[in-house]
Design an enzyme around this catalytic site. Sequence first.
Site, PDB file in Angstrom:
ATOM      1  N   ALA A 161       6.177  -8.076   1.655  1.00  0.00           N
ATOM      2  CA  ALA A 161       6.738  -9.509   2.138  1.00  0.00           C
ATOM      3  C   ALA A 161       5.851 -10.344   2.584  1.00  0.00           C
ATOM      4  O   ALA A 161       6.004 -11.565   2.300  1.00  0.00           O
ATOM      5  CB  ALA A 161       7.664  -8.840   3.394  1.00  0.00           C
ATOM      6  N   CYS A 172     -19.756  -9.511   0.683  1.00  0.00           N
ATOM      7  CA  CYS A 172     -21.173  -9.349   1.092  1.00  0.00           C
ATOM      8  C   CYS A 172     -21.521  -8.454   2.418  1.00  0.00           C
ATOM      9  O   CYS A 172     -20.785  -8.380   3.351  1.00  0.00           O
ATOM     10  CB  CYS A 172     -21.757 -10.663   1.164  1.00  0.00           C
ATOM     11  SG  CYS A 172     -21.753 -11.572  -0.200  1.00  0.00           S
ATOM     12  N   THR A 186       0.804  -1.241  -0.018  1.00  0.00           N
ATOM     13  CA  THR A 186      -0.007  -0.095  -0.050  1.00  0.00           C
ATOM     14  C   THR A 186       0.829   1.273   0.133  1.00  0.00           C
ATOM     15  O   THR A 186       0.765   2.089  -0.725  1.00  0.00           O
ATOM     16  CB  THR A 186      -1.024   0.092   1.342  1.00  0.00           C
ATOM     17  OG1 THR A 186      -1.729  -1.130   1.148  1.00  0.00           O
ATOM     18  CG2 THR A 186      -1.931   1.058   1.287  1.00  0.00           C
ATOM     19  N   GLN A 216       1.342  -9.384  -6.094  1.00  0.00           N
ATOM     20  CA  GLN A 216       1.003 -10.836  -6.149  1.00  0.00           C
ATOM     21  C   GLN A 216       2.023 -11.498  -6.875  1.00  0.00           C
ATOM     22  O   GLN A 216       1.957 -12.844  -6.670  1.00  0.00           O
ATOM     23  CB  GLN A 216      -0.315 -10.921  -6.695  1.00  0.00           C
ATOM     24  CG  GLN A 216      -1.510 -10.270  -5.799  1.00  0.00           C
ATOM     25  CD  GLN A 216      -1.620 -11.153  -4.633  1.00  0.00           C
ATOM     26  OE1 GLN A 216      -1.386 -12.478  -4.397  1.00  0.00           O
ATOM     27  NE2 GLN A 216      -2.274 -10.799  -3.525  1.00  0.00           N
TER      28      GLN A 216
HETATM   29  N1  PLP Z   1      -1.534  -4.650  -4.143  1.00  0.00           N
HETATM   30  C1  PLP Z   1      -1.920  -5.897  -4.518  1.00  0.00           C
HETATM   31  C2  PLP Z   1      -2.024  -6.480  -5.650  1.00  0.00           C
HETATM   32  C3  PLP Z   1      -2.430  -6.481  -3.308  1.00  0.00           C
HETATM   33  O1  PLP Z   1      -2.742  -7.791  -3.454  1.00  0.00           O
HETATM   34  C4  PLP Z   1      -2.291  -6.150  -1.817  1.00  0.00           C
HETATM   35  C5  PLP Z   1      -2.731  -6.825  -0.613  1.00  0.00           C
HETATM   36  O2  PLP Z   1      -3.709  -7.594  -0.723  1.00  0.00           O
HETATM   37  C6  PLP Z   1      -1.532  -4.996  -1.799  1.00  0.00           C
HETATM   38  C7  PLP Z   1      -1.376  -4.003  -2.939  1.00  0.00           C
HETATM   39  C8  PLP Z   1      -1.481  -4.188  -0.658  1.00  0.00           C
HETATM   40  O3  PLP Z   1      -0.337  -4.637   0.189  1.00  0.00           O
HETATM   41  P1  PLP Z   1       0.036  -4.443   1.636  1.00  0.00           P
HETATM   42  O4  PLP Z   1      -0.938  -5.332   2.462  1.00  0.00           O
HETATM   43  O5  PLP Z   1       1.447  -4.750   1.900  1.00  0.00           O
HETATM   44  O6  PLP Z   1      -0.262  -3.134   1.791  1.00  0.00           O
END
Ligand code: PLP
Length: 373
Positions: free
Chosen positions: A195, A321, A74, A174
Amino acid sequence: MSKKLIYADHAATTPLSATALAAMMPFLREEFGNPSSLHSWSKKPREAVDEARAAIARCIGAEPEEIYFTSGGTESDNWVIKSSTGGLMVSSYEHHAVLNAAANVATEGRQVCYCKPKMEGSVWPDKITAAWQDGIKLVTVMAANNEIGSRNVIGDLARHAHAKGALFHTDAVQAVGHVPIDVKQDEIDFLSASAHKFNGPRGVGFLYMRKGLSLHPLMNGGQQESGLRAGTENVAAIVGMSAALTDNCDNIEQNTAHLDRLKEQLLEGIASLSKDVYFPGSKFDYQLPGFVCASFPGRSAEAIVQILDLKGVAISAGAACDSKNTQISHVLKAIHLPRNFAEGTVRVTFGVENTEDDVKGVVDAFKVALRKV
Ligand code: PLP
Protein backbone atom coordinates in the site's frame (compact mmCIF):
# COMPACT_ATOMS: atom_id res chain seq x y z
CA MET A 1 10.50 32.65 3.55
CA SER A 2 11.38 28.96 3.93
CA LYS A 3 12.15 27.13 0.69
CA LYS A 4 9.69 24.56 -0.61
CA LEU A 5 10.83 21.00 -0.08
CA ILE A 6 10.34 18.80 -3.13
CA TYR A 7 9.78 15.09 -2.64
CA ALA A 8 10.64 13.18 -5.83
CA ASP A 9 11.34 9.70 -4.43
CA HIS A 10 7.94 8.03 -4.80
CA ALA A 11 9.43 4.67 -5.75
CA ALA A 12 10.79 4.54 -2.18
CA THR A 13 7.48 5.46 -0.57
CA THR A 14 4.54 7.79 -1.17
CA PRO A 15 2.66 10.19 1.11
CA LEU A 16 -0.66 8.96 2.51
CA SER A 17 -3.51 10.41 0.42
CA ALA A 18 -6.19 12.55 2.09
CA THR A 19 -8.79 10.05 0.84
CA ALA A 20 -6.97 7.14 2.50
CA LEU A 21 -6.52 9.03 5.77
CA ALA A 22 -10.20 10.02 5.90
CA ALA A 23 -11.25 6.42 5.27
CA MET A 24 -8.95 5.17 8.04
CA MET A 25 -9.85 7.60 10.81
CA PRO A 26 -13.07 5.95 12.11
CA PHE A 27 -11.25 2.61 12.43
CA LEU A 28 -8.41 4.13 14.45
CA ARG A 29 -10.81 5.44 17.08
CA GLU A 30 -14.51 4.72 17.46
CA GLU A 31 -14.77 1.60 15.27
CA PHE A 32 -11.92 -0.23 16.97
CA GLY A 33 -13.69 -3.58 17.37
CA ASN A 34 -12.06 -6.86 16.42
CA PRO A 35 -13.64 -8.16 13.17
CA SER A 36 -13.63 -11.70 14.64
CA SER A 37 -15.62 -10.85 17.80
CA LEU A 38 -19.17 -12.15 18.20
CA HIS A 39 -20.65 -8.91 19.57
CA SER A 40 -21.84 -5.91 17.62
CA TRP A 41 -18.53 -3.98 17.87
CA SER A 42 -17.20 -6.33 15.22
CA LYS A 43 -19.86 -5.51 12.62
CA LYS A 44 -18.49 -2.33 11.01
CA PRO A 45 -14.83 -3.42 11.08
CA ARG A 46 -15.78 -6.80 9.55
CA GLU A 47 -17.90 -5.16 6.85
CA ALA A 48 -15.09 -2.67 6.14
CA VAL A 49 -12.55 -5.48 5.69
CA ASP A 50 -14.94 -7.33 3.36
CA GLU A 51 -15.60 -4.17 1.33
CA ALA A 52 -11.88 -3.42 1.11
CA ARG A 53 -11.19 -6.95 -0.14
CA ALA A 54 -13.86 -6.60 -2.83
CA ALA A 55 -12.66 -3.13 -3.90
CA ILE A 56 -9.02 -4.23 -4.13
CA ALA A 57 -10.04 -7.31 -6.11
CA ARG A 58 -11.97 -5.11 -8.57
CA CYS A 59 -8.88 -2.92 -9.12
CA ILE A 60 -6.82 -5.88 -10.41
CA GLY A 61 -9.56 -7.96 -12.03
CA ALA A 62 -9.62 -10.59 -9.24
CA GLU A 63 -12.32 -12.18 -7.05
CA PRO A 64 -12.50 -11.00 -3.41
CA GLU A 65 -11.63 -14.46 -2.06
CA GLU A 66 -8.38 -14.35 -4.05
CA ILE A 67 -7.03 -11.40 -1.99
CA TYR A 68 -5.04 -12.11 1.21
CA PHE A 69 -4.01 -9.18 3.39
CA THR A 70 -0.36 -9.12 4.49
CA SER A 71 2.05 -6.63 6.06
CA GLY A 72 3.36 -5.53 2.64
CA GLY A 73 5.43 -6.46 -0.38
CA THR A 74 8.21 -8.22 1.52
CA GLU A 75 5.81 -10.54 3.31
CA SER A 76 3.81 -11.32 0.18
CA ASP A 77 7.00 -12.18 -1.74
CA ASN A 78 8.36 -14.31 1.11
CA TRP A 79 5.07 -16.13 1.48
CA VAL A 80 4.95 -17.22 -2.16
CA ILE A 81 8.61 -18.17 -2.36
CA LYS A 82 8.94 -19.95 0.99
CA SER A 83 5.57 -21.70 0.94
CA SER A 84 5.59 -22.99 -2.63
CA THR A 85 7.31 -26.23 -3.54
CA GLY A 86 9.53 -27.45 -6.37
CA GLY A 87 12.22 -25.68 -8.35
CA LEU A 88 12.18 -21.89 -8.47
CA MET A 89 13.24 -19.48 -11.22
CA VAL A 90 13.63 -15.81 -10.31
CA SER A 91 14.91 -12.95 -12.39
CA SER A 92 18.29 -11.63 -11.34
CA TYR A 93 17.12 -8.02 -10.98
CA GLU A 94 14.27 -8.61 -8.51
CA HIS A 95 13.90 -6.64 -5.28
CA HIS A 96 15.81 -8.16 -2.34
CA ALA A 97 12.48 -9.31 -0.87
CA VAL A 98 12.44 -11.89 -3.69
CA LEU A 99 16.17 -12.45 -4.13
CA ASN A 100 16.93 -13.00 -0.45
CA ALA A 101 13.88 -15.22 0.04
CA ALA A 102 15.08 -17.29 -2.94
CA ALA A 103 18.62 -17.42 -1.51
CA ASN A 104 17.12 -18.57 1.78
CA VAL A 105 15.21 -21.50 0.26
CA ALA A 106 18.31 -22.41 -1.77
CA THR A 107 20.26 -22.89 1.49
CA GLU A 108 17.62 -25.43 2.46
CA GLY A 109 18.40 -27.42 -0.66
CA ARG A 110 15.66 -26.16 -2.96
CA GLN A 111 16.48 -25.78 -6.66
CA VAL A 112 16.80 -22.09 -7.56
CA CYS A 113 17.89 -20.67 -10.90
CA TYR A 114 18.03 -17.17 -12.36
CA CYS A 115 16.83 -15.66 -15.60
CA LYS A 116 18.23 -12.36 -16.81
CA PRO A 117 16.79 -9.09 -18.05
CA LYS A 118 18.04 -7.76 -21.36
CA MET A 119 20.21 -4.67 -21.40
CA GLU A 120 17.22 -2.42 -21.96
CA GLY A 121 15.85 -3.60 -18.60
CA SER A 122 13.05 -6.08 -19.35
CA VAL A 123 12.77 -9.86 -19.10
CA TRP A 124 11.38 -11.53 -22.21
CA PRO A 125 10.11 -15.13 -22.58
CA ASP A 126 13.30 -16.21 -24.40
CA LYS A 127 15.26 -15.35 -21.24
CA ILE A 128 13.10 -17.82 -19.30
CA THR A 129 13.76 -20.46 -21.96
CA ALA A 130 17.51 -19.73 -21.89
CA ALA A 131 17.71 -20.30 -18.13
CA TRP A 132 15.23 -23.18 -17.99
CA GLN A 133 15.99 -26.28 -15.90
CA ASP A 134 13.88 -29.41 -15.45
CA GLY A 135 12.04 -29.31 -12.13
CA ILE A 136 11.14 -25.59 -12.15
CA LYS A 137 7.61 -25.23 -10.73
CA LEU A 138 7.42 -21.48 -10.05
CA VAL A 139 8.73 -18.55 -12.10
CA THR A 140 8.85 -15.12 -10.48
CA VAL A 141 9.49 -11.95 -12.48
CA MET A 142 8.61 -8.45 -11.30
CA ALA A 143 5.99 -6.36 -13.11
CA ALA A 144 8.18 -3.24 -12.93
CA ASN A 145 11.65 -2.69 -11.59
CA ASN A 146 12.07 -0.39 -8.59
CA GLU A 147 15.46 1.05 -9.59
CA ILE A 148 15.08 1.68 -13.31
CA GLY A 149 11.28 1.70 -13.72
CA SER A 150 11.30 -0.68 -16.69
CA ARG A 151 8.16 -2.79 -17.04
CA ASN A 152 7.67 -6.38 -18.16
CA VAL A 153 4.92 -7.85 -20.33
CA ILE A 154 3.81 -10.09 -17.47
CA GLY A 155 1.01 -11.77 -19.44
CA ASP A 156 3.52 -13.11 -21.97
CA LEU A 157 5.85 -14.28 -19.19
CA ALA A 158 3.01 -15.99 -17.30
CA ARG A 159 1.81 -17.81 -20.43
CA HIS A 160 5.37 -18.88 -21.18
CA ALA A 161 5.84 -20.22 -17.64
CA HIS A 162 2.54 -22.11 -17.91
CA ALA A 163 3.53 -23.64 -21.26
CA LYS A 164 6.59 -24.99 -19.49
CA GLY A 165 4.49 -26.45 -16.66
CA ALA A 166 5.28 -23.82 -13.99
CA LEU A 167 3.17 -21.32 -12.04
CA PHE A 168 3.88 -17.58 -12.33
CA HIS A 169 4.34 -15.01 -9.55
CA THR A 170 4.92 -11.31 -10.10
CA ASP A 171 6.15 -8.77 -7.58
CA ALA A 172 3.93 -5.90 -8.71
CA VAL A 173 4.79 -3.60 -5.81
CA GLN A 174 5.91 -0.78 -8.13
CA ALA A 175 3.16 -1.34 -10.69
CA VAL A 176 -0.11 -1.75 -8.75
CA GLY A 177 -2.03 1.53 -8.66
CA HIS A 178 0.23 3.05 -11.34
CA VAL A 179 -0.42 0.96 -14.44
CA PRO A 180 -3.51 -1.10 -15.30
CA ILE A 181 -3.31 -4.70 -14.06
CA ASP A 182 -5.71 -7.50 -14.91
CA VAL A 183 -4.67 -10.76 -13.29
CA LYS A 184 -7.19 -12.83 -15.27
CA GLN A 185 -6.26 -11.43 -18.65
CA ASP A 186 -2.56 -11.82 -17.84
CA GLU A 187 -3.07 -15.31 -16.35
CA ILE A 188 -1.17 -14.41 -13.17
CA ASP A 189 -1.11 -17.05 -10.40
CA PHE A 190 0.35 -14.95 -7.57
CA LEU A 191 0.85 -11.19 -7.30
CA SER A 192 2.43 -9.14 -4.48
CA ALA A 193 1.48 -5.52 -3.72
CA SER A 194 2.22 -2.93 -1.05
CA ALA A 195 0.00 0.00 0.00
CA HIS A 196 2.73 2.53 0.78
CA LYS A 197 3.75 2.58 -2.89
CA PHE A 198 0.33 3.87 -3.99
CA ASN A 199 -0.46 6.52 -1.35
CA GLY A 200 -1.77 4.05 1.20
CA PRO A 201 -0.39 3.44 4.69
CA ARG A 202 2.89 1.70 5.56
CA GLY A 203 2.95 -1.91 6.81
CA VAL A 204 0.05 -3.31 4.81
CA GLY A 205 -0.20 -5.02 1.45
CA PHE A 206 -1.78 -8.01 -0.16
CA LEU A 207 -1.12 -11.20 -1.99
CA TYR A 208 -3.36 -12.22 -4.88
CA MET A 209 -3.56 -16.01 -5.17
CA ARG A 210 -5.58 -17.49 -8.03
CA LYS A 211 -8.58 -19.55 -6.89
CA GLY A 212 -7.77 -23.26 -6.77
CA LEU A 213 -4.11 -22.72 -5.77
CA SER A 214 -2.85 -23.09 -2.24
CA LEU A 215 0.15 -22.10 -0.15
CA HIS A 216 1.19 -23.23 3.32
CA PRO A 217 0.50 -20.47 5.85
CA LEU A 218 3.53 -18.30 6.54
CA MET A 219 2.02 -17.49 9.92
CA ASN A 220 0.07 -19.98 12.03
CA GLY A 221 -2.61 -18.88 14.50
CA GLY A 222 -6.23 -17.86 14.11
CA GLN A 223 -8.56 -18.25 11.17
CA GLN A 224 -8.06 -14.83 9.60
CA GLU A 225 -7.50 -14.72 5.82
CA SER A 226 -9.10 -18.15 5.34
CA GLY A 227 -6.73 -19.60 7.95
CA LEU A 228 -3.72 -18.85 5.73
CA ARG A 229 -2.46 -15.64 7.31
CA ALA A 230 -3.25 -15.53 10.99
CA GLY A 231 -3.34 -12.37 13.11
CA THR A 232 -5.96 -9.77 14.02
CA GLU A 233 -6.59 -7.63 10.95
CA ASN A 234 -5.16 -4.10 10.83
CA VAL A 235 -8.57 -2.77 9.84
CA ALA A 236 -7.62 0.90 9.48
CA ALA A 237 -4.62 0.07 7.30
CA ILE A 238 -6.63 -2.33 5.13
CA VAL A 239 -9.36 0.28 4.65
CA GLY A 240 -6.74 2.96 3.86
CA MET A 241 -5.08 0.69 1.32
CA SER A 242 -8.40 0.03 -0.38
CA ALA A 243 -9.30 3.74 -0.50
CA ALA A 244 -5.89 4.69 -1.90
CA LEU A 245 -5.90 1.97 -4.53
CA THR A 246 -9.47 2.69 -5.64
CA ASP A 247 -8.62 6.38 -5.94
CA ASN A 248 -5.50 5.64 -7.99
CA CYS A 249 -7.24 3.13 -10.25
CA ASP A 250 -10.22 5.43 -10.86
CA ASN A 251 -7.81 8.17 -11.96
CA ILE A 252 -5.10 6.13 -13.61
CA GLU A 253 -5.34 7.81 -17.02
CA GLN A 254 -5.24 11.39 -15.68
CA ASN A 255 -2.46 10.47 -13.26
CA THR A 256 -0.40 8.87 -16.02
CA ALA A 257 -0.86 11.88 -18.31
CA HIS A 258 0.19 14.24 -15.49
CA LEU A 259 3.20 12.13 -14.45
CA ASP A 260 4.37 11.68 -18.03
CA ARG A 261 4.20 15.45 -18.58
CA LEU A 262 6.42 15.96 -15.53
CA LYS A 263 8.76 13.25 -16.75
CA GLU A 264 9.02 14.84 -20.21
CA GLN A 265 9.74 18.21 -18.63
CA LEU A 266 12.50 16.71 -16.47
CA LEU A 267 14.05 14.87 -19.42
CA GLU A 268 14.16 18.13 -21.38
CA GLY A 269 15.62 19.93 -18.36
CA ILE A 270 18.35 17.34 -17.85
CA ALA A 271 19.14 17.28 -21.58
CA SER A 272 19.63 21.06 -21.47
CA LEU A 273 22.16 20.66 -18.63
CA SER A 274 24.22 17.73 -19.88
CA LYS A 275 24.65 15.88 -23.15
CA ASP A 276 26.56 13.12 -21.38
CA VAL A 277 23.64 11.25 -19.86
CA TYR A 278 21.98 7.88 -20.43
CA PHE A 279 18.52 6.82 -19.26
CA PRO A 280 18.48 3.13 -18.21
CA GLY A 281 15.11 1.37 -18.41
CA SER A 282 13.54 3.93 -20.72
CA LYS A 283 13.68 2.05 -24.02
CA PHE A 284 10.43 1.02 -25.76
CA ASP A 285 8.47 3.73 -23.94
CA TYR A 286 7.45 1.04 -21.48
CA GLN A 287 8.58 2.59 -18.22
CA LEU A 288 6.52 3.47 -15.14
CA PRO A 289 4.81 6.89 -15.32
CA GLY A 290 6.79 9.73 -13.74
CA PHE A 291 9.91 7.56 -13.42
CA VAL A 292 13.32 8.85 -14.54
CA CYS A 293 16.52 6.89 -14.03
CA ALA A 294 19.51 8.91 -15.24
CA SER A 295 23.18 7.88 -15.47
CA PHE A 296 25.82 10.59 -15.54
CA PRO A 297 29.09 8.79 -16.41
CA GLY A 298 32.09 9.71 -14.32
CA ARG A 299 30.06 11.51 -11.65
CA SER A 300 29.08 10.41 -8.14
CA ALA A 301 25.38 9.64 -7.67
CA GLU A 302 25.80 9.93 -3.93
CA ALA A 303 27.22 13.45 -4.27
CA ILE A 304 24.38 14.44 -6.62
CA VAL A 305 21.77 13.14 -4.15
CA GLN A 306 23.44 15.00 -1.28
CA ILE A 307 23.62 18.30 -3.15
CA LEU A 308 19.96 17.98 -4.20
CA ASP A 309 19.06 17.22 -0.59
CA LEU A 310 20.80 20.41 0.54
CA LYS A 311 18.68 22.22 -2.05
CA GLY A 312 15.53 20.65 -0.55
CA VAL A 313 15.01 18.03 -3.28
CA ALA A 314 14.69 14.34 -2.34
CA ILE A 315 15.78 11.75 -4.93
CA SER A 316 17.65 8.39 -4.78
CA ALA A 317 21.00 7.01 -5.89
CA GLY A 318 21.29 3.80 -7.87
CA ALA A 319 24.51 2.74 -6.20
CA ALA A 320 24.72 2.21 -2.47
CA CYS A 321 27.85 3.83 -1.12
CA ASP A 322 29.87 3.51 2.00
CA SER A 323 32.92 5.57 2.87
CA LYS A 324 35.33 3.13 1.19
CA ASN A 325 33.49 1.37 -1.62
CA THR A 326 30.82 2.20 -4.08
CA GLN A 327 28.74 -0.93 -4.39
CA ILE A 328 27.00 -1.14 -7.70
CA SER A 329 23.42 -2.26 -7.33
CA HIS A 330 22.55 -5.76 -8.54
CA VAL A 331 19.97 -4.21 -10.91
CA LEU A 332 22.48 -2.01 -12.72
CA LYS A 333 24.88 -4.97 -12.87
CA ALA A 334 22.11 -7.19 -14.28
CA ILE A 335 21.52 -4.80 -17.18
CA HIS A 336 25.31 -4.58 -17.77
CA LEU A 337 25.54 -0.87 -17.15
CA PRO A 338 29.26 0.04 -17.22
CA ARG A 339 30.66 0.85 -13.77
CA ASN A 340 31.33 4.55 -14.51
CA PHE A 341 27.68 4.96 -15.58
CA ALA A 342 26.34 2.93 -12.64
CA GLU A 343 28.27 5.03 -10.12
CA GLY A 344 26.56 8.14 -11.49
CA THR A 345 23.02 6.74 -11.63
CA VAL A 346 20.19 8.55 -9.86
CA ARG A 347 16.44 7.94 -9.70
CA VAL A 348 13.82 10.68 -9.74
CA THR A 349 10.27 9.44 -9.23
CA PHE A 350 7.35 11.85 -9.27
CA GLY A 351 3.98 11.40 -7.62
CA VAL A 352 0.55 12.83 -8.33
CA GLU A 353 1.04 15.72 -5.91
CA ASN A 354 4.14 17.00 -7.77
CA THR A 355 3.75 20.03 -10.03
CA GLU A 356 5.55 21.56 -13.02
CA ASP A 357 7.10 24.05 -10.57
CA ASP A 358 8.52 21.09 -8.65
CA VAL A 359 10.19 19.87 -11.83
CA LYS A 360 11.72 23.33 -12.35
CA GLY A 361 13.03 23.10 -8.77
CA VAL A 362 14.53 19.66 -9.48
CA VAL A 363 16.20 20.89 -12.68
CA ASP A 364 17.62 23.97 -10.89
CA ALA A 365 19.05 21.71 -8.18
CA PHE A 366 20.57 19.40 -10.84
CA LYS A 367 22.15 22.45 -12.46
CA VAL A 368 24.02 23.21 -9.22
CA ALA A 369 24.91 19.53 -8.63
CA LEU A 370 26.24 18.89 -12.13
CA ARG A 371 28.48 21.96 -11.88
CA LYS A 372 30.01 20.64 -8.65
CA VAL A 373 30.46 16.87 -9.07
N1 PLP B 1 9.23 -5.30 -4.11
C1 PLP B 1 9.54 -4.15 -4.74
C2 PLP B 1 9.67 -4.14 -6.23
C3 PLP B 1 9.73 -2.97 -4.00
O1 PLP B 1 10.04 -1.83 -4.63
C4 PLP B 1 9.59 -3.03 -2.59
C5 PLP B 1 9.83 -1.83 -1.76
O2 PLP B 1 10.69 -1.03 -2.05
C6 PLP B 1 9.25 -4.25 -1.99
C7 PLP B 1 9.08 -5.37 -2.79
C8 PLP B 1 9.05 -4.37 -0.50
O3 PLP B 1 7.79 -3.87 -0.16
P1 PLP B 1 7.45 -3.47 1.37
O4 PLP B 1 8.21 -2.21 1.64
O5 PLP B 1 5.98 -3.27 1.39
O6 PLP B 1 7.86 -4.61 2.23
